[in-house]
Design an enzyme around this catalytic site. Structure first.
Site, PDB file in Angstrom:
ATOM      1  N   ASN A 196      12.048   0.856 -11.980  1.00  0.00           N
ATOM      2  CA  ASN A 196      12.250   1.425 -10.686  1.00  0.00           C
ATOM      3  C   ASN A 196      12.319   0.523  -9.384  1.00  0.00           C
ATOM      4  O   ASN A 196      13.121  -0.247  -9.535  1.00  0.00           O
ATOM      5  CB  ASN A 196      11.102   2.567 -10.261  1.00  0.00           C
ATOM      6  N   ASP A 197      11.543   0.581  -8.172  1.00  0.00           N
ATOM      7  CA  ASP A 197      11.694  -0.128  -7.146  1.00  0.00           C
ATOM      8  C   ASP A 197      12.161  -1.428  -7.176  1.00  0.00           C
ATOM      9  O   ASP A 197      11.694  -2.309  -8.018  1.00  0.00           O
ATOM     10  CB  ASP A 197      10.571  -0.445  -6.141  1.00  0.00           C
ATOM     11  N   SER A 232       4.973  -2.859  -5.929  1.00  0.00           N
ATOM     12  CA  SER A 232       5.927  -3.521  -5.118  1.00  0.00           C
ATOM     13  C   SER A 232       5.544  -4.258  -4.171  1.00  0.00           C
ATOM     14  O   SER A 232       4.641  -4.259  -3.814  1.00  0.00           O
ATOM     15  CB  SER A 232       6.914  -2.038  -4.487  1.00  0.00           C
ATOM     16  N   ASP A 241       2.918  -2.418  -0.880  1.00  0.00           N
ATOM     17  CA  ASP A 241       4.400  -2.702  -0.716  1.00  0.00           C
ATOM     18  C   ASP A 241       4.508  -3.773   0.335  1.00  0.00           C
ATOM     19  O   ASP A 241       5.236  -3.593   1.297  1.00  0.00           O
ATOM     20  CB  ASP A 241       5.238  -1.456  -0.469  1.00  0.00           C
ATOM     21  N   GLU A 252       6.385   4.489   2.571  1.00  0.00           N
ATOM     22  CA  GLU A 252       6.107   3.368   1.561  1.00  0.00           C
ATOM     23  C   GLU A 252       7.172   2.616   1.763  1.00  0.00           C
ATOM     24  O   GLU A 252       8.316   2.617   2.314  1.00  0.00           O
ATOM     25  CB  GLU A 252       5.772   3.993   0.337  1.00  0.00           C
TER      26      GLU A 252
END
Length: 577
Positions: A139-140, A198, A268, A329
């Protein structure tokens, strides 16, 4: 083949019973000598999970859960790099349902290289020019940076399964933003502080941190240690790791955390260098700051962020906090020149859903000048682009961004999720104020193969009757009359261009005001699991997940749709493995 499991000393395998685990599960302990650098275990999606914790006397440890397969039931073999522990012993604690957990030692395979990648990048649903992990969940995007002649893309990664969990940082490199090679092993692994959520990366060119060696500036990663998922729950904090060998290996800072727990959602960290105030800046998400509200197509929940400053990347002080009426986020903060004018600098405060603010930044505070707007022209419930991040230290100064295409799914594949295609951002004056624009990076031309062209013909299925291939770019200058509606099917995925309503629609996703009667120019990137649509000189940007359903391109038109000019180009696969 090497022995499936190395020698276990007499008595070093024991059953610990039911004291800390669920009923029906057992816990085991052992000591293993790491004979070769790569540990492998079989993964079977949907199988019962076994929790594993590895630790060494040096203080190193990691942990994960695996849907444990077997010799005969294995979707893929998951390799794990333990090269730093070769010749040493590690303590192993694992638990899970019987009899599966008891079999873990006999399922272990050791080797001197990662195995199980036969057929990688050749799977039938593998995207051809969008980045995906060789194996496991993605993901991210994290730590996007240019360093030592390469673009580095770090990413949230589960190497032990195709669903979210076990958050590591995967790592890939590219010389040109389009051809990617995933490195062997994970850049960051879970430890006693939690899993690796992240963050971002910078090159410390001036060695302000003192972490560089032999005149080489360090490559520095910033990440959230998600303590909620540590073996013994601890607060959520921010950590630092660094590399002095060009990004091949990373060492976690021995005095982590660099930012202690601030609020329960803090995560993050995005770090940048702010030349005007001669300081490092960190933008950090803190949490929700109010109830959700709707404004047209935009669904927003105000979010709180902190802006921190540092002179050395290790000690951070809060400079300000800000509440932003955007979905939160994964923040980003970066400057752009309005209409390319160096005298008209503006700063963009970016949030995960593609909503952003334009304003001024002095190194301490961000001051918005306009209401939030949406790059993807729609709300999160309909958009695929999410958690996009811009690259630091690009050699030519371009502002390059890459998103995760959330909600992607690849049934039956040994990988899951994908990145969007990299785009170049600019800031342009419009009738409603400054707006971000996005176009595919020019390096896409390195992938372009054979081309076909049409001029002054009706837009209909006959044009595409002999078009084959899953990856292509279509550039079209299209004339629509006031009541024209085009239903354009790409391998079973329908894109609707509605000149009467002004909308472009894809499933439940809507871009209002995206088309209008008359002539418009569109660029469409087509891959096996996505459509990305660009238009209006970059003001229109729709990164969309959609899995191919059948072969062929079809068009149905209500009213009149005429092609003034169209080019269809094949796109070559990006994989160099």
């Amino acid at each position: 083949r090497n022995p499936i499991v190395p020698h276990l000393e007499n008595g070093n395998l024991s059953r610990k019973g039911q004291d800390r685990i669920a009923i029906g599960e057992m816990e085991y302990t052992a000591r293993w000598r790491v004979s070769q650098p790569w540990l492998h275990l079989p993964v079977r999606t949907g199988a019962p999970k076994v929790a594993v914790r590895l630790s060494a006397d040096s203080g190193w440890m990691t942990h994960f859960e695996i849907e444990l397969g077997s010799e005969t039931e294995c979707d893929f073999l998951a390799p794990y790099n333990l090269s730093g522990l070769v010749g040493r012993e590690v303590s192993v604690v694992w638990s899970g349902p019987e009899p599966k957990a008891a079999r873990l030692p006999e399922l272990v395979r050791w080797s001197d290289r990662p195995e199980g990648f036969d057929g990688a990048y050749c799977e039938p649903l593998r995207p051809l020019f969008h980045f995906t992990a060789r194996r496991g969940w993605l993901n991210d995007p994290n730590g996007c940076v240019f360093y030592d002649g390469q673009y580095h893309l770090f990413f949230q990664h589960n190497p032990w399964g195709v669903e979210w969990g076990n958050m590591h940082w995967g790592h890939a490199v590219s010389p040109d933003l389009v051809h990617w090679r995933e490195t062997d092993g994970e850049a960051l692994c879970p430890d006693s502080s939690g899993t690796m959520f992240s963050g971002s990366a910078v090159v410390d060119w001036k060695n302000t941190s003192g972490l560089g060696r032999n005149g080489c500036p360090p490559l520095v990663l910033f990440y959230t240690a998600w303590g909620e998922l540590a073996p013994a729950k601890v607060p959520i904090t921010q950590g630092l790791a660094f590399s002095t060998d060009g990004g091949r290996t990373f060492r976690k800072y021995d005095r982590n955390p660099i930012v202690p727990h601030l609020e329960n959602g803090n995560r993050d960290p995005k770090v940048i260098w702010h030349e005007a105030s001669n300081s490092w800046i960190m933008v950090l998400y803190l949490g929700e700051a109010g109830g959700r509200f709707n404004n047209g197509l935009l669904s927003r929940t105000p979010q709180k962020f902190a802006i921190l400053r540092s002179s050395n990347l290790q000690k951070w002080d809060i400079a300000s906090q800000i509440i932003i009426p955007c979905n939160g986020e994964c923040p980003d903060l970066f400057p752009l020149h309005l209409d390319g004018d160096p005298g008209q600098e503006r700063w963009v405060f970016w949030t995960a859903d593609g909503q952003y603010l334009i304003g001024r930044f002095d190194g301490w505070r961000f001051q918005p000048e306009l209401e939030p707007v949406e790059l993807y022209m729609g709300g999160r419930e309909r958009a695929s682009g999410y958690a996009a991040q811009t690259f630091s230290d690009t050699p030519d100064g371009r502002r390059i961004q890459i998103p995760w295409l959330q909600a992607s799914s690849f049934p039956g594949m040994p990988f899951n999720q994908q990145m969007g295609f990299p785009v170049e951002l600019s800031l342009r004056t419009t009738d409603v104020g400054p707006r971000l624009c996005a176009v595919p990076v020019r390096e896409i031309e390195r992938l372009i193969g054979s081309r076909r062209m049409w001029q002054d013909v009706p837009l209909d299925s006959a044009i595409f009757h002999d078009i084959t291939g899953d990856a292509m770019r279509i550039r079209v200058r299209l004339h629509l009359e006031s009541r024209s509606v085009v239903h354009w099917m790409f391998h079973g995925r329908q894109l609707v261009l509605d000149a009467e309503s002004g909308e472009i629609r894809f499933g439940t996703w809507t871009a209002p005001g995206a088309v209008r009667p008359g002539t418009q120019e569109l660029e469409i990137l087509v891959d096996r699991a996505s459509l990305e649509l660009f238009g209006r000189e970059g003001l229109l940007y729709m990164p969309l997940y959609g899995l191919r359903r059948r072969d062929g391109i079809e068009v149905q038109v209500s009213g009149v749709a005429r092609v003034e000019h169209m080019e269809l180009a094949e796109i070559a696969p990006i994989w160099r493995e």
